[in-house]
Enzyme design. Structure first.
Site, mmCIF file in Angstrom:
data_model
loop_
_atom_site.group_PDB
_atom_site.id
_atom_site.type_symbol
_atom_site.label_atom_id
_atom_site.label_comp_id
_atom_site.label_asym_id
_atom_site.label_seq_id
_atom_site.Cartn_x
_atom_site.Cartn_y
_atom_site.Cartn_z
ATOM 1 N N TYR A 93 67.892 -26.622 -8.266
ATOM 2 C CA TYR A 93 67.743 -27.675 -9.135
ATOM 3 C C TYR A 93 67.389 -29.040 -8.667
ATOM 4 O O TYR A 93 67.064 -29.992 -9.271
ATOM 5 C CB TYR A 93 69.272 -27.876 -9.870
ATOM 6 C CG TYR A 93 69.450 -26.726 -10.921
ATOM 7 C CD1 TYR A 93 69.509 -25.487 -10.689
ATOM 8 C CD2 TYR A 93 69.800 -27.036 -12.173
ATOM 9 C CE1 TYR A 93 69.912 -24.471 -11.535
ATOM 10 C CE2 TYR A 93 69.854 -26.180 -13.436
ATOM 11 C CZ TYR A 93 69.864 -24.781 -12.830
ATOM 12 O OH TYR A 93 70.205 -23.903 -13.596
ATOM 13 N N LYS A 145 76.122 -15.000 -4.836
ATOM 14 C CA LYS A 145 75.027 -13.500 -4.587
ATOM 15 C C LYS A 145 74.763 -13.519 -3.016
ATOM 16 O O LYS A 145 73.578 -13.413 -2.730
ATOM 17 C CB LYS A 145 73.628 -13.765 -5.540
ATOM 18 C CG LYS A 145 73.044 -12.408 -5.575
ATOM 19 C CD LYS A 145 73.479 -11.191 -6.630
ATOM 20 C CE LYS A 145 72.748 -10.385 -6.337
ATOM 21 N NZ LYS A 145 73.338 -9.028 -7.201
ATOM 22 N N ASP A 203 76.652 -11.019 -10.432
ATOM 23 C CA ASP A 203 76.706 -10.129 -11.515
ATOM 24 C C ASP A 203 77.583 -9.511 -11.842
ATOM 25 O O ASP A 203 77.937 -9.322 -12.947
ATOM 26 C CB ASP A 203 75.399 -9.142 -11.015
ATOM 27 C CG ASP A 203 75.476 -8.343 -9.679
ATOM 28 O OD1 ASP A 203 76.271 -9.014 -8.732
ATOM 29 O OD2 ASP A 203 74.607 -7.841 -9.101
ATOM 30 N N ASP A 262 75.379 -22.414 -14.145
ATOM 31 C CA ASP A 262 74.512 -22.765 -15.481
ATOM 32 C C ASP A 262 74.386 -21.485 -16.384
ATOM 33 O O ASP A 262 74.860 -21.513 -17.519
ATOM 34 C CB ASP A 262 73.176 -23.051 -15.126
ATOM 35 C CG ASP A 262 72.117 -23.865 -16.391
ATOM 36 O OD1 ASP A 262 72.629 -23.630 -17.477
ATOM 37 O OD2 ASP A 262 71.014 -24.269 -16.144
#
Ligand code: NDP
Ligand code: AKG
Ligand code: MG
Length: 475
Positions: free
Chosen positions: A160, A237, A338, A362
Site C-alpha cells: 500500500y 504469509k 490462508d 484489508d
C-alpha cells in the site's frame, strides 16, 4: 489560514497527550461526506450520532461538525484533480479527530487511493476493525455470535506504500534488468530465477519499526480486554514471503517477549511450561518432542535447536510464568494468513485480536465482517499517536449511491468507536442499544432484510434506519 474552509465559530480543539486524546465538551470534529453512497450514509450517521450525544448529555456535550472535502466533492469545490486539498489535511492535523465516508479509487491507473493517502499523511498506523455480532443480525454463518475479533492492521506500508512500476515502461524494464543481471545472481538462494521483462513491479516494504508499533498497540489493547479475550494472533504469509511477512511475525514475537515480557506468553512457551507443569521430571528432549510432533523425523541439528528453545524458555521464564502463572498473561500466537481465513469460520471463538500487515488486514476485515452481517455492519478506525480518522470497512458501493437504501450501520458504528475513543461512552452505548433494538425488531435496510428468516418484505431506507436507531434509544 484555510483557502476555502471556515471552521465552526463555536467549539474547541481536541489535543493529544502521550498518544491519547484530550476531548473538550464541545469538540470541533471535521468530517468528509465521501463519494458514492457517502451522500446517503453521512446525513444518516450524523443524525444518529448527534441524537445520541444530545440524549446522553442533554446539551452539556455537543459536537461542532466541520465540513471538509476529499474525493469528487473536493474537485467540485477546489477544482479539477484537487481530490485531497491541502485545507483538508490541515484541518485533520489541527483538530485531531475526524470521521469520513468512503472515497473512490480507480483501478489500474488514475489517482492513488485517497483513503490510503490520508492514513499515510497523518501516520495513522493502526487500522482497527472490530467484527462483533449484534443479536438478531442475519448471517450466512451458523454461529456468528462466536466471532468477536478485532483486526489490527498495519496501515502505512506493505504494498500500500504504492511504489510500483507499470510493465513496459523504461524505468520498469531498467529495474528488471538490474535485478536479473546484478542483484538476483548475487543472491545464491535465488539460483537462476529471472523476472519476465513484460512484468509490472511492485515493492513490498515491511519495516521492523512499523510492525512493532502496530503490535505494541495491539498488545496494549489486549491488556484492556477481559481475561478470556487477552490474545494477539500475528497473521502472516511468512512461509512464502520470509523476509517481509515472516519478519513481521518474528518482530511481533520479539516485541511481545521483550517490551511486554511480564505481560505476555507465546503459544510455544505455554506448551513448554505446561508440559513441565504436568510432569516436573520431564526431560528437555521429551518436552521438545511434545511441542514438535515431527521431532523424531528432524535432523540432529534441528532437534538440537528445539531442545535449546525448551531449555531457554525454562531457564528464563519458569520463575515468572511457570506453575500456571502464564495462564494470566496475554497469549501471543501466530497463524499463516490462508489458514486464518478458515479458522475464523471453523474456530471463531479461539481468536481475539488479529495483528496483520496491510494487505492481509484489508482482506481479512471484509471476510470477518461478512460473518457478522456483512459490510453494512463493519466499522473501523485509523489511529495514530497525534490523530485519528474513523471510517467504515466498506467502500463507496456505487451501484447503491444516491438511492437512500444503503446500510449506514458501518459509519454509525465507526461513530460509536469515535465516541468511545473520545470517552463519551454513554452516547456510544445509546447507539449500540438503538442498533440492537432496530435489528431485533427487524427494522433494517435491504442488506440485512434479504438475509433475515423470513425475509423482511419492506426494508427501511438508509435515512429511516437512522431514525429507527434513535427510536430504540429508549428501549
Ligand atoms: N475506505 C474506503 O473509502 C474504501 C473505499 N473503497 C473504494 O470503493 C469503491 C467500490 O469498491 P467495491 O469493491 O465495490 O466495494 P464496496 O465495499 O464499496 O461495495 C461492495 C459491495 O458490498 C456491499 N456493501 C458495501 N457497503 C455496504 C453498506 N454500507 N451496506 C450494505 N452493503 C454494503 C454491497 O453489496 P451488495 O450490492 O451485494 O448489497 C456492495 O455492492 C472502489 O473505488 C474502492 O476502491 C473500497 C473499500 C474501502
Ligand atoms: O482505498 C481504497 O480504495 C480501498 C481501501 C480498502 O479497501 C480498505 O482500506 O479497506
Ligand atoms: Mg478493504
Amino acid at each position: 489560514m484555510y483557502e476555502k474552509l471556515t471552521p465552526p465559530t463555536t467549539g474547541d480543539r481536541v489535543t493529544f497527550k502521550n498518544g491519547e486524546p484530550i476531548v473538550p465538551d464541545n469538540p470541533i470534529i471535521p468530517f468528509i461526506r465521501g463519494d458514492g453512497t457517502g451522500v446517503d450514509i453521512w446525513p444518516a450517521s450524523q443524525k444518529a450520532i448527534d441524537a445520541a450525544v444530545e440524549a446522553a448529555y442533554g446539551g452539556k456535550r455537543k459536537i461542532s461538525w466541520f465540513k471538509i472535502y476529499a474525493g469528487d466533492e473536493a474537485c467540485e469545490e477546489y477544482g479539477t484533480y484537487q481530490y485531497l486539498p491541502e485545507d483538508t489535511n490541515k484541518a485533520i492535523a489541527e483538530y485531531g479527530i475526524a470521521i469520513k465516508g468512503p472515497l473512490t479509487t480507480p483501478i489500474g491507473g488514475g489517482i492513488r487511493s485517497l483513503n490510503v493517502a490520508l492514513r499515510q499523511i497523518h501516520d495513522l498506523y493502526a487500522c482497527v476493525r472490530p467484527c462483533k455480532y449484534y443479536p438478531g443480525t442475519p448471517s450466512p454463518h451458523k454461529h456468528p455470535e462466536q466471532l468477536d475479533v478485532i483486526v489490527y492492521r498495519e496501515n502505512t506500508e506493505d504494498i500500500y506504500l504504492g511504489i510500483e512500476w507499470r510493465a513496459g515502461t523504461e524505468i520498469c524494464e531498467k529495474l528488471i534488468d538490474i535485478l536479473n543481471t546484478q542483484l538476483i545472481p548475487q543472491t545464491p538462494e535465488h539460483g537462476k530465477k529471472q523476472i519476465r521483462m513484460d512484468s509490472g513491479i511492485g515493492i513490498k516494504p515491511i519495516s521492523k519499526t512499523n510492525s512493532q508499533r502496530l503490535v505494541r498497540r495491539a498488545i496494549k489493547h489486549a491488556l484492556r480486554l477481559p481475561k478470556a479475550k487477552q490474545m494477539v494472533t500475528l497473521v502472516h504469509k511468512g512461509n512464502i514471503m520470509k523476509y517481509t511477512e515472516g519478519a513481521f511475525r518474528d518482530w511481533g514475537y520479539e516485541l511481545a517477549t521483550t517490551e511486554f515480557r511480564n505481560e505476555c506468553v507465546t503459544e510455544r512457551e505455554s506448551w513448554i511450561l505446561s508440559n513441565k507443569e504436568k510432569n516436573p521430571d520431564l526431560s528437555i528432549e521429551e518436552n521438545a518432542r511434545q511441542i514438535d510432533p515431527g521431532y523424531d523425523a528432524l535432523t540432529e541439528e534441528k532437534r538440537a535447536v528445539v531442545c535449546a528453545e525448551v531449555q531457554q524458555v525454562l531457564d528464563t521464564i519458569w520463575e515468572t510464568h511457570g506453575d500456571r502463572k502464564w495462564k494470566e498473561k496475554i497469549m501471543v500466537n501466530d497463524r499463516i494468513a490462508d489458514s486464518i481465513f478458515q479458522q475464523i469460520q471453523t474456530r471463531p471463538d479461539e481468536y481475539s485480536i488479529l495483528a496483520t500487515m496491510n494487505l492481509n488486514g484489508d482482506y481479512l476485515s471484509d471476510a470477518a465482517a461478512a460473518i457478522v452481517g456483512g459490510l453494512g455492519m463493519g466499522p473501523g478506525a485509523n489511529i495514530g499517536d497525534q490523530c485519528a480518522i474513523f471510517e467504515a470497512t466498506h467502500g463507496t458501493a456505487p451501484k447503491h449511491a444516491g438511492l437512500d437504501r444503503i446500510n449506514p450501520g458501518s459509519v454509525i458504528l465507526s461513530g460509536v468507536m469515535m465516541l468511545e475513543y473520545m470517552g463519551w461512552q454513554e452516547a456510544a452505548d445509546l447507539i449500540k442499544k438503538g442498533i440492537g433494538g432496530a435489528i431485533s425488531n427487524r427494522e433494517v435496510t435491504y442488506d440485512l432484510a434479504r438475509l433475515m428468516e423470513p425475509p423482511v418484505e419492506k426494508p427501511l431506507k438508509c435515512s429511516e434506519f437512522a431514525d429507527a436507531i434513535i427510536k430504540h434509544f429508549d428501549d
